[in-house]
Design a protein around this motif. Structure first.
Motif, short mmCIF file in Angstrom:
data_model
loop_
_atom_site.label_atom_id
_atom_site.label_comp_id
_atom_site.label_asym_id
_atom_site.label_seq_id
_atom_site.Cartn_x
_atom_site.Cartn_y
_atom_site.Cartn_z
N PRO A 80 -22.06 21.03 -14.99
CA PRO A 80 -22.72 19.85 -14.81
C PRO A 80 -23.99 20.06 -13.72
CG PRO A 80 -20.62 19.78 -13.54
CD PRO A 80 -20.40 20.86 -14.32
N LEU A 81 -23.84 21.07 -13.29
CA LEU A 81 -24.90 21.58 -12.24
C LEU A 81 -26.07 22.45 -13.12
CD1 LEU A 81 -22.76 22.56 -9.00
CD2 LEU A 81 -23.97 20.69 -9.57
N ARG A 82 -25.77 22.63 -14.22
CA ARG A 82 -26.68 23.65 -14.84
C ARG A 82 -28.15 23.19 -14.96
NH1 ARG A 82 -25.56 27.36 -14.29
NH2 ARG A 82 -23.89 28.11 -15.49
N PHE A 83 -28.49 22.15 -15.21
CA PHE A 83 -29.91 21.61 -15.06
C PHE A 83 -30.60 21.48 -13.94
CE2 PHE A 83 -28.14 20.19 -19.50
CZ PHE A 83 -29.19 20.92 -20.33
N LEU A 84 -29.53 21.64 -12.73
CA LEU A 84 -30.14 21.73 -11.38
C LEU A 84 -30.25 22.96 -10.99
CD1 LEU A 84 -28.03 18.78 -10.36
CD2 LEU A 84 -30.35 18.52 -10.98
N GLY B 276 -24.09 18.50 -3.21
CA GLY B 276 -25.23 17.68 -2.58
C GLY B 276 -26.18 17.42 -3.68
N LEU B 277 -26.52 18.63 -4.31
CA LEU B 277 -27.63 18.36 -5.35
C LEU B 277 -27.32 17.57 -6.23
CD1 LEU B 277 -30.21 20.26 -5.53
CD2 LEU B 277 -28.80 21.91 -7.14
N MET B 278 -26.04 17.30 -6.93
CA MET B 278 -26.09 16.41 -7.68
C MET B 278 -26.42 14.83 -7.44
SD MET B 278 -25.20 15.85 -11.02
CE MET B 278 -24.12 17.01 -11.71
N HIS B 279 -26.05 14.46 -6.20
CA HIS B 279 -26.52 13.21 -5.52
C HIS B 279 -27.54 13.08 -5.35
CE1 HIS B 279 -21.98 12.81 -4.26
NE2 HIS B 279 -22.25 11.49 -4.82
#
Lengths: 188, 302
Positions: B141-145, B162-165
Motif C-alpha cells: 500500500p505504501l509503494r506509490f509513496l 504517517g505517510l499514508m495519512h
C-alpha cells in the motif's frame, strides 16, 4: 534400511496433500477449530495428523527438529525418505515436532524479525487428546470466542504478546489437529 | 516414449500430462507455507517464490498460484473479473482449473467453495465454508509513496504509517474529500496497513468480520497475504472526514438493485447510458427471482 520406512506416505500425494493442506489451513485460519488429516501411516510415536502435516509442508527447503521420543531412527528415516527435509537443531528449525514437554523451552524457536516475522518456526505439538474445551481463545479467525485444551497458558500468552513476532503451533492427537497462531489471545 | 496416437479423451489427457492443479508439489508446499504464515500474521505480506504461469503477469498469476495450492478435487470453483463470470480472464482461469485440477465450476456465488476474484467481493455474503482468493497487482500500500522495498519493510516493522495519512490528507486538501475510490488502504487488527487489491472502496466494509477465509496473491510482486475469518479490517480515515463506501447514485437498470455496486455502460454516441450490477451472478439471480429495473420495465411497457 527398514522397508517400513518406505511406506506410510500418501497414496496419491498431489490430491491427498491438497486435502491435508485444506485441513491445516482451516485449522490455522480458525484457531481452536478441530479438523482431521488422514491417509498417512507414520512410524510411532508420530500421530497421523502430525505425519500428514510433515508430508504436506516439509521438503528439502525446510529444517525439521525432532524433539524427545520422536527423535528416533524410524522417525528420522521416515521423514528423510518422504520429505528430504534436513533434520536440524531447535534454534534453526522451520518445523519442530514433539510432545509439549520435550519442546521446552519454547523461547528458543525462531520468532522471525521485525521486518520478516514470517521467518519463524511452526511447532507441531503431539498431545494425548484435543478437545474444544478449556482455555478461552479470541482474536482473528474467531467470531466471538473459542476454547481449546492447551497444554499450558503462560507460554502461549508470552508468544502472543510479541505479535507480530512469534511462532505458530499445531496440536495433533491421532488424526485430529487444531492450531494456535501467534495472533490469538489466550485466556482472559 | 511419446505415443503418436493418444487414445485418452481430451480432459483425461490434460489431467495426466500435468500434475494436479498444474503446479509441481514442491512449489505448492512453498506457497502453502506462505499462506499459513500469512494467516498467522493477518495483513502482513509474506514473500514467496512466484512461478511463471501459462498466462502473463497482470492476468491473475498470483491468484492462480494461491488457488492452485488451495484447491482439492471436491471443490467447486468460481472466478470473477470485476464481478463478471463471463469475461475473458474469468473464463480462461476457470477453464484452466477445470482441465488441470478437474474441479467443478459454477457461476453461483452460494455454490462455490473457492472463489478467485479480480477487483470485487461478491454482493452475496460469504459463508464459513468459502475461500475468497484475490488477484493483487501491487500488494504494497505504501509503494506509490515510497518506491524502496527496504524502506517500506521498515515502515511496516515500525508501524510508521504517517505517510499514508498525509496522502489521504492531500486528497482532502486538493479535492475536498478523500478521492481514493479503489485500492483504498485498510488497517488489519490495528497493526498492518494493507492494500485490499483494487476493489472499489464500496467493498471495503465487506472484508471486515467476513466469515470466509480471504487470501491475496500477487504473482509479479511475489507476495501472499491473508485475512482469517472475522478479522477486523478498518478503512483509514479521519474523524472529520470519515470513510464512506460510495457507489453510483442509481439503481441497476436490469434488476433494480439499489444497494449493489454498479457499472456505468455507455449505450450510444448521444450520451445514453445505463447502470448495471457489476456482480453478474447477483444481478441474474435477482432477475430470475422476478426483480426488474427501469430497462425491463420500459421494454415490458412498450
Amino acid at each position: 534400511m527398514d522397508a517400513a520406512v518406505l511406506g506410510g506416505g500418501f497414496a496419491d500425494a498431489p490430491v491427498e496433500s491438497a486435502r491435508a493442506f485444506r485441513a491445516a489451513m482451516t485449522a490455522m485460519a480458525r484457531p481452536g477449530a478441530i479438523s482431521t488429516i488422514t491417509g498417512v501411516r507414520p512410524p510411532a510415536p508420530v500421530s497421523v495428523a502430525a505425519g500428514g502435516l510433515l508430508l504436506t509442508l516439509c521438503d528439502p527447503d525446510t529444517g525439521v527438529h525432532l524433539a524427545g521420543a520422536l527423535d528416533c531412527l524410524p522417525v528420522r528415516d521416515w521423514i528423510t525418505f518422504h520429505t528430504g527435509a534436513p533434520l536440524v537443531s531447535a534454534e534453526d528449525c522451520d518445523f519442530a515436532v514433539g510432545d509439549w514437554e520435550s519442546l521446552q523451552p519454547v523461547a528458543r524457536f525462531r520468532a522471525g524479525t521485525a521486518q520478516y516475522p514470517d521467518r519463524s518456526a511452526t511447532l507441531i505439538v503431539e498431545l494425548p487428546q484435543i478437545v474444544a474445551t478449556g482455555v478461552r481463545l479470541t482474536g482473528p479467525g474467531i467470531r466471538d470466542s473459542a476454547a481449546l485444551s492447551l497444554p499450558e497458558m503462560a507460554a502461549f500468552q508470552a508468544n502472543a504478546a510479541r505479535f507480530p513476532l512469534g511462532w505458530d503451533a499445531y496440536f495433533c492427537a491421532g488424526d485430529r489437529l487444531a492450531a494456535l497462531p501467534r495472533s490469538t489471545k489466550v485466556g482472559g | 516414449m511419446k505415443q503418436t496416437a493418444d487414445p485418452m479423451p481430451e480432459k483425461g489427457r490434460d489431467l495426466n500430462d500435468y500434475n494436479f492443479a498444474y503446479l509441481d508439489e514442491q512449489t505448492k508446499r512453498m506457497i502453502r507455507r506462505a499462506i499459513l504464515k500469512g494467516l498467522a500474521i493477518p495483513g502482513y505480506q509474506v514473500p514467496f517464490a512466484s512461478r511463471e504461469m501459462p498466462m502473463p503477469y497482470g492476468w491473475g498469476t498470483g491468484g492462480v498460484q494461491v488457488s492452485a495450492a488451495t484447491l482439492t478435487p471436491e471443490d467447486t470453483f468460481k472466478v470473477i473479473d470485476q464481478g463478471a463470470d463471463d469475461t475473458t480472464n474469468a473464463v480462461s482461469i476457470r477453464k484452466f482449473f477445470e482441465r488441470t485440477a478437474g474441479v467443478a465450476t459454477t457461476e453461483e456465488t452460494a455454490r462455490a467453495s473457492v472463489i478467485q476474484t479480480r477487483h470485487r467481493i461478491p454482493e452475496q455474503p460469504l459463508t464459513e465454508d468459502q475461500i475468497l482468493v484475490y488477484q493483487v497487482p501491487i500488494p504494497e500500500p505504501l509503494r506509490f509513496l515510497e518506491p524502496s522495498e527496504i524502506e517500506t519493510r521498515k515502515m511496516h516493522a515500525l508501524e510508521e504509517y504517517g505517510l499514508m495519512h498525509v496522502k489521504l490528507y492531500e486528497d482532502i486538501a486538493r479535492h475536498g474529500q478523500i478521492a481514493t475510490a479503489y485500492a483504498y488502504p485498510v488497517k488489519v487488527e490495528g497493526r498492518y496497513v494493507m492494500d485490499p487489491s483494487p476493489i472499489p472502496k464500496f467493498d471495503n466494509p465487506k472484508m471486515s468480520g467476513n466469515a470466509a477465509i480471504q487470501l491475496f496473491g500477487a504473482g509479479r510482486e511475489q507476495r501472499i497475504y491473508a485475512l482469517p475469518p472475522y478479522t477486523q479490517v478498518v478503512s483509514l480515515d479521519f474523524q472529520d472526514y470519515p470513510f464512506e463506501a460510495s457507489k453510483a447514485d442509481a439503481s441497476c437498470d436490469l434488476c433494480g438493485a439499489d444497494s449493489s455496486y454498479l457499472d456505468e455502460v455507455i449505450m450510444d454516441d448521444a450520451g445514453g447510458r445505463m447502470f448495471v450490477c457489476s456482480d453478474t451472478d447477483y444481478c441474474r439471480a435477482r432477475r430470475d427471482a422476478g426483480q426488474s429495473g427501469s430497462t425491463a420495465t420500459r421494454e415490458n411497457g412498450s
